[in-house]
Structure formats: C-alpha cells, structure tokens
Write an enzyme that holds these catalytic residues in place. Structure first.
Site, PDB file in Angstrom:
ATOM      1  N   THR A 137      -2.767   4.290   6.406  1.00  0.00           N
ATOM      2  CA  THR A 137      -1.540   3.972   5.671  1.00  0.00           C
ATOM      3  C   THR A 137      -0.614   5.188   5.713  1.00  0.00           C
ATOM      4  O   THR A 137       0.584   5.069   5.969  1.00  0.00           O
ATOM      5  CB  THR A 137      -1.859   3.576   4.219  1.00  0.00           C
ATOM      6  N   THR A 148       6.266   0.120  24.044  1.00  0.00           N
ATOM      7  CA  THR A 148       5.474  -0.709  23.121  1.00  0.00           C
ATOM      8  C   THR A 148       5.858  -2.151  23.405  1.00  0.00           C
ATOM      9  O   THR A 148       7.017  -2.520  23.212  1.00  0.00           O
ATOM     10  CB  THR A 148       5.784  -0.375  21.646  1.00  0.00           C
ATOM     11  N   VAL A 185      11.627   1.087  21.464  1.00  0.00           N
ATOM     12  CA  VAL A 185      10.699   1.902  22.244  1.00  0.00           C
ATOM     13  C   VAL A 185      10.288   1.060  23.456  1.00  0.00           C
ATOM     14  O   VAL A 185       9.759  -0.033  23.296  1.00  0.00           O
ATOM     15  CB  VAL A 185       9.448   2.285  21.416  1.00  0.00           C
ATOM     16  N   LEU A 225       0.834  -1.205   0.000  1.00  0.00           N
ATOM     17  CA  LEU A 225       0.000   0.000   0.000  1.00  0.00           C
ATOM     18  C   LEU A 225       0.865   1.249   0.000  1.00  0.00           C
ATOM     19  O   LEU A 225       0.446   2.301  -0.453  1.00  0.00           O
ATOM     20  CB  LEU A 225      -0.908   0.010   1.228  1.00  0.00           C
ATOM     21  N   GLY A 226       2.073   1.114   0.550  1.00  0.00           N
ATOM     22  CA  GLY A 226       2.953   2.270   0.596  1.00  0.00           C
ATOM     23  C   GLY A 226       4.265   1.920   1.259  1.00  0.00           C
ATOM     24  O   GLY A 226       4.436   0.823   1.780  1.00  0.00           O
ATOM     25  N   GLU A 237       3.057   5.263   7.445  1.00  0.00           N
ATOM     26  CA  GLU A 237       4.260   5.558   6.649  1.00  0.00           C
ATOM     27  C   GLU A 237       4.962   6.817   7.140  1.00  0.00           C
ATOM     28  O   GLU A 237       6.189   6.877   7.168  1.00  0.00           O
ATOM     29  CB  GLU A 237       3.911   5.684   5.169  1.00  0.00           C
ATOM     30  N   HIS A 281       7.319   5.982   9.904  1.00  0.00           N
ATOM     31  CA  HIS A 281       8.674   5.579   9.482  1.00  0.00           C
ATOM     32  C   HIS A 281       9.508   6.816   9.138  1.00  0.00           C
ATOM     33  O   HIS A 281      10.678   6.914   9.503  1.00  0.00           O
ATOM     34  CB  HIS A 281       8.610   4.673   8.247  1.00  0.00           C
TER      35      HIS A 281
END
Ligand SMILES: [Zn+2]
Length: 664
Positions: free
Chosen positions: A200, A233, A230, A165-166, A204, A207
């Site tokens: 999406t 998380t 992290v 998707l990306g 992205e 990132h």
C-alpha cells in the site's frame, strides 16, 4: 465476500476489501493541478532517458493515534521504509526483485527536523482524528506538517471509511495538501501490518511521485499519450484484484496481457513486484521538475539523511504543542494538542489566564473566562531528558456580544453575494458557493455548489450564518431552507451537512445530514442539474435544544464527491409559522406585468407600514430611477431604458428586499 476465495487470495490485502477501492487517489486528486503537473512530467521524462542518479527522499511519519495498537512502533515504520527501498530499488533477493526496473529512488526517515532538532523521523499525535475522514485531512496537516519541499509527509491513522487503505497527493498540488494517508495495519509488514507486505505504501508513494493507476482512463486511445501516460504498461480496462491473468484491452499492438505485477494496479500484494522503465522516467521527471529540492545534497544534509551523517543514538525530547482553536469567545474552551518530539511521556502545562492554570495531561482542555491574549508554556520529559517551550499570546479570547435577533431570513434575492452577515469558507480554494439565477424558488436568486466540475473530492465548502440570538424568539425556534440536488453517477453522492456551534465555532454539532436518497430531489444526470419548482425540497430543523442560546453559529456545508449541483435557497430561522413559502406573502408584493415593455405597477397587498421609496437598479448596480411610494399601488415608467434585467429594491421591516424586473 465469496467463501471460495483461496488461501493465496486471503493473503492479499486488496481483495480483502471486497473490491471496494483500496486507494482513494482517484477521488482525492485535484484535476486542475494534475493537468498542469502532467505537462511538466511528460516533457521532463523525454530528456531523462539516459540519466541515472539515485535520489533519496527524507521521510517524516506522523502517527495519529488514541493510545491503541494504531500507535505503531518505530520498527514497524522502518519496515515500510525497507519495503519502499526494496520495491523502488528492485533490490536483489527481496519481494521487490521482479521483472521491472530500479526506479533509482530511495527513502530514509529524517534524522533532523525542520528546526534543526534531532529526530527519529516520527511524530506521535494523540487525537480522535485517527478515525480519519478524507475531508478532515487538512486538520491532520494543521496539527503536524513538515515543509514538503524537504520531507515526504506520511500520516498514519486508525481507520478510513469505505474500505480505503490509503491515498496520496500528486506532484504539483498545493503544499498543504501534500503527502500520504495510510491505515496503520497496511503500513509496513510487521506489527499491526504483519499480514501486509507494505505494498500500500509502495503504491501510494507511486502517486506521490507522479504515477497513475495502470487502469487510468481505461483502455484509452493511445498507449503513450492516454491511459496512465506510460508506453510500456499495457492498457487495463478496470482495476485487477487478486492475481489472475487478464487481458482486458486489445488496443495495444502487440496485444499484451494486463501487467498485474505492476504496483500501480490493485492486484494482490503477493503478485505485484514491478515498476517499468516508463514509470521510472515519470518518477524521475517528477522529482527533477516538481519536487526538485527534496533530494538535493543540501537537503539531505539539512534533514540528516545524507549517508555521511551519523545521528545520535537517542534524541533528546523537544517540547512543542498546537491547538486547532486558539481563538475563542469568552467562557469557552481551548483544546491543546501535544506535538512534542522523541517520545515525551510526561507533560507540565502552564496556562496564563486559564482554568485550570496548570495540567499534567497530554492534551488538556482549558477554559478562559476573561478577555485578552494569554501565554502558554509546556515542559516535557522522557525520563532522561527535559525540554520546555513558551508561546506568547497563543490564546486570544474575545467577546462576540449578543447575536442578531430572530427572525433571520435570507433568500439571496439582493443579488449581493455573500449577503451581509453571511460568510463563505472555501478552504481548498477550488469551486465554492456561488450565486445562481436559473433555479431559484424565490423570485431571483439561489446559491449553488457546482459538484459537477469540482474534482477536489472530499473537500468542504461552507455558508456560515451570522451570530444569532435564539433566545430572542418567544416560541420554539426552527431553521428552514429549500434545497435541490441531483447526482451525476448513482454510485457517488455529495453530502449536505448543517452544523451548529454555541461556543463561537470551537466545536460543532451536526443538526442535519443528507446524502444519497435523502439528498436527491432530481434525476441522475451528467449535465448541469437545473431544478424546476417541483424539484425543490424543504428542510425543517427544530432548534428547541438551543432556545436559550444567545450566540449561535450555524453553517451549511457541502462535501463534494463529484455529483451534481446542490442548490440552497430561502433560509429562515424563527417561528415555526414562518414558513419558507410565506416569504413572498410577508413581502405581499406584486409586480405587473413582468416581463414588461417598460411601464408596470408595483402593488403592496397591505396599507400600513409601506416602504417610502422604490429604487430601480441596472444589473451593473447603477441607480436608474427612484420613486416615492404614495399608496399601495405605484406606477413606474421605464419606457426609454435599454431592454434587459433590472432590480427593484425597497426597504421593509428593516430588511432590504429585491425583485427582478425583465424589460423586453
Ligand atoms: Zn492508487
């Protein structure tokens, strides 16, 4: 796909990809740059804990389209900017208002372009590159790219292969690799993306701001210094799809479930709604240390994204254009690409020295039949405003002459790299083609591409042969070469592509393509693949379609996907009878004994056309001995030289030939 999947899951964009990877980040990112950036981000995050300032990012969206629905509306683009602000700002009452934190980053479409022109923050490019291949991403940026220290560059395309998707770059990478590529129907939440929630884009941009997937490094060994780096998380073993609760790692204490609500997992858009405080610190550290200019007050004023700036309601058109091939050989075409701003809808081009000399189409193709440098002008209008631009000497037309006569032979055994006439292209500047002395089928060397250590996935490395005159061959010309290849993981394959151009490289035709089973010659292995003689294969390409062409360029390309070594050796172009296996027979040379203690004989298996000289070089290239050839057998004595590898060189049929001698 399973038919039992619920309506809820159908609302998810990620699950609709049947668990193919929706985000290509892990396959695009350049490791060496990430390692450097990672240190900076971690150190910066420590000092930022109590620092709270909102940082605004100016955004430019380059829409690559072919006039279809992928040419998304400005309101759809704005809907993605809205989603980014809701999600990164944890805006009350929006889908982004989950259990996370406000990352204190905001986004705004640019209102002033790099040249000071009024803009809506959208550039529209009519181009077949909208059918995106990740290795073609440098072309998007060659056509349209705004200074990445001032703008976040986002590219919208019609399609990306493999269910992607990306994808996005990471902070600290090369400028011309910076930005996002996203499919049009996953950008925003209205229009062609009305079944999407715009996550999406959120993922992205994460990132781009220095975040990894929550499942990065799987469970890892430490919550803070491994995994996604992290602490808050919880570790995740592999990507989560859908919205089902999961606790895939037990190395955290207390043992918390996977944070499927985190934007940086692959979970469904409908259940992802948070960034953590630890992610906020990384994002802020990236912006403070690696993207320090983009959010400054000076830049907000320069890009028209400062809150006090009142942009004009409508911008005037701005004429602009480019070409990917402005330097051509005579009698070839230049492909022009309109890059004008602010919705120009009529174009008038003027081509000095070109045919046609004028055009009204958006992206004209123009032929040049005389040598020289030529100006190009463009006038554009949107009905109410008009603008023009002249680019002096934009087109360069040269004459390459006639190519090299066949046969062409290259076995890389001279030890010189690249050999005379061959050029190497390594656009990303990473791992490229190199000489190899371990695997050759011909006596000394082959060339190889180290896909095992190449992490800039999707990039191309090329070996370009000299201009060849295929019409010089009296029979059908053939291209032949040997290759050897293994994978490192069965799922991924590198690609071997051979392309041919008859217009000096302006356009290329694929004449050979190999991946997966058609490419593999050895077993899958995670250690460097070094083929034995049985693990080489022979490629043969009939070039009869080009037998009248006097100026042919051929290139051998490796597209990396982190597999294993690809080797090439013994390239020949000429008669079909000119088989690769015959190269040594053509030379008709024997060296014996080899290895030797110092004295050996060089024997030619023919009497006529003998070379006049044999020369011995050290590996440093120093001439050690020069011996005149009297007859078909020549004795040479190197008893008093140090042990090691030496090269015997001689000239035959106007070719310099080299053989390796091992003195023990
Ligand atoms: Zn991702």
């Amino acid at each position: 796909m399973k038919i039992t999947i619920s309506v809820l899951l159908l609302a998810s964009n990620f699950i609709a990809q049947n668990h193919s990877e929706p985000c290509a980040f892990d396959h695009i990112s350049n490791n060496q740059n990430i390692v450097k950036a990672e240190k900076v981000i971690q150190q910066g995050a420590i000092t930022l804990k109590s620092n709270h300032t909102i940082k605004t990012i100016p955004v430019v969206v380059h829409v690559f389209h072919q006039g279809g629905t992928e040419n998304i509306s400005e309101t759809q683009i704005q809907s993605q900017i809205d989603v980014l602000n809701e999600d990164y700002g944890k805006l009350t009452g929006t889908p982004g208002d989950g259990n996370g934190v406000d990352t204190e980053v905001r986004f705004k479409l640019a209102k002033i372009d790099p040249n000071g022109n009024c803009t809506n923050g959208v550039v529209r490019i009519n181009s077949s590159l909208t059918n995106h291949k990740t290795y073609e991403r440098p072309l998007l940026k060659q056509i349209s790219f705004w200074d990445n220290t001032k703008y976040l560059n986002i590219y919208i395309v019609k399609s990306i292969p493999g269910g992607t998707l990306g994808y996005s770059s990471f902070p600290g990478g090369p400028a011309d690799e910076d930005g996002l590529v996203v499919r049009h129907n996953y950008f925003g939440r209205i229009g062609t993306a009305s079944s999407s929630m715009g996550r999406t884009g959120t993922h992205e941009v994460g990132h781009w701001l220095g975040l990894y997937h929550t499942f990065n490094n799987s469970c890892g060994t430490d919550l803070c210094t491994d995994g996604d780096y992290v602490c808050d998380t919880p570790p995740v073993a592999t990507a989560n799809f859908g919205c089902s609760a999961s606790n895939s790692c037990s190395n955290d204490s207390p043992d918390l479930p996977d944070q499927i609500e985190n934007y940086m997992d692959y979970t469904s858009e409908i259940c992802s709604n948070m960034f953590t405080e630890g992610q906020r610190l990384r994002v802020q550290s990236s912006l403070t240390n690696l993207r320090a200019d983009i959010w400054t007050q000076t830049n907000l004023v320069a890009t028209g994204t400062d809150s006090l700036y009142a942009p004009p309601l409508v911008c005037s058109v701005v004429a602009d254009f480019t070409s990917l091939n402005p330097e051509i050989c005579v009698n070839n075409d230049v492909n022009f690409i309109n890059t004008s701003l602010n919705e120009a809808n009529a174009w008038t081009w003027y081509f000095q020295g070109g045919t046609p000399s004028t055009s009204n189409i958006e992206n004209p193709v123009v032929n040049y039949s005389s040598l020289g440098m030529f100006d190009v002008s463009l006038v554009v209008t949107n009905g109410t405003t008009t603008d023009s631009i002249v680019m002096s000497n934009f087109v360069s037309v040269t004459n390459p002459g006639v190519g090299q006569t066949l046969p062409f032979q290259e076995n890389f055994d001279s030890g010189i790299f690249p050999p005379n006439g061959i050029s190497i292209n390594n656009p990303d500047g990473g791992i490229g083609w190199e000489l190899d002395s371990n695997a050759s089928v011909s006596p000394n060397y082959s060339i190889r591409l180290d896909n095992l250590n190449s992490t800039n996935y999707g990039t191309i490395d090329e070996v370009v042969l000299p201009f060849l005159d295929l019409s010089s061959n009296t029979t059908t010309p053939w291209m032949k070469f040997n290759w050897a290849y293994a994978k490192s993981v069965s799922l991924y394959t590198d690609e071997l592509i051979v392309q041919l151009s008859t217009d000096c490289g302006a356009t290329w035709t694929q004449i050979l393509y190999k991946n997966h089973n058609s490419l593999v010659t050895g077993p899958t292995q995670t250690t460097p693949f070094i083929p034995d003689d049985s693990q080489w294969k022979n490629a043969k390409i009939n070039l009869s379609a080009y037998s009248n062409e006097q100026n042919v360029l051929i290139k051998i390309m490796n597209v990396t996907d982190g597999g294993n070594y690809l080797y090439i050796d013994d390239i020949t172009i000429g008669d079909n009878s000119l088989s690769i296996e015959n190269i040594d027979l053509l030379e008709g040379l024997k060296i014996y004994p080899n290895p030797t203690s110092g004295s050996f004989s060089v024997a030619f298996e023919f009497e006529n056309n003998l070379p006049t000289q044999l020369r011995i070089f050290s590996v440093e290239g120093k001439l050690i001995r020069q011996v005149a050839v009297q007859n078909s057998i020549t004795a040479i004595d190197l008893e008093n030289v140090p042990t090691g590898i030496y090269f015997l060189m001689y000239e035959q049929n106007e070719l310099i030939r080299t053989r390796k001698i091992n003195i023990k």
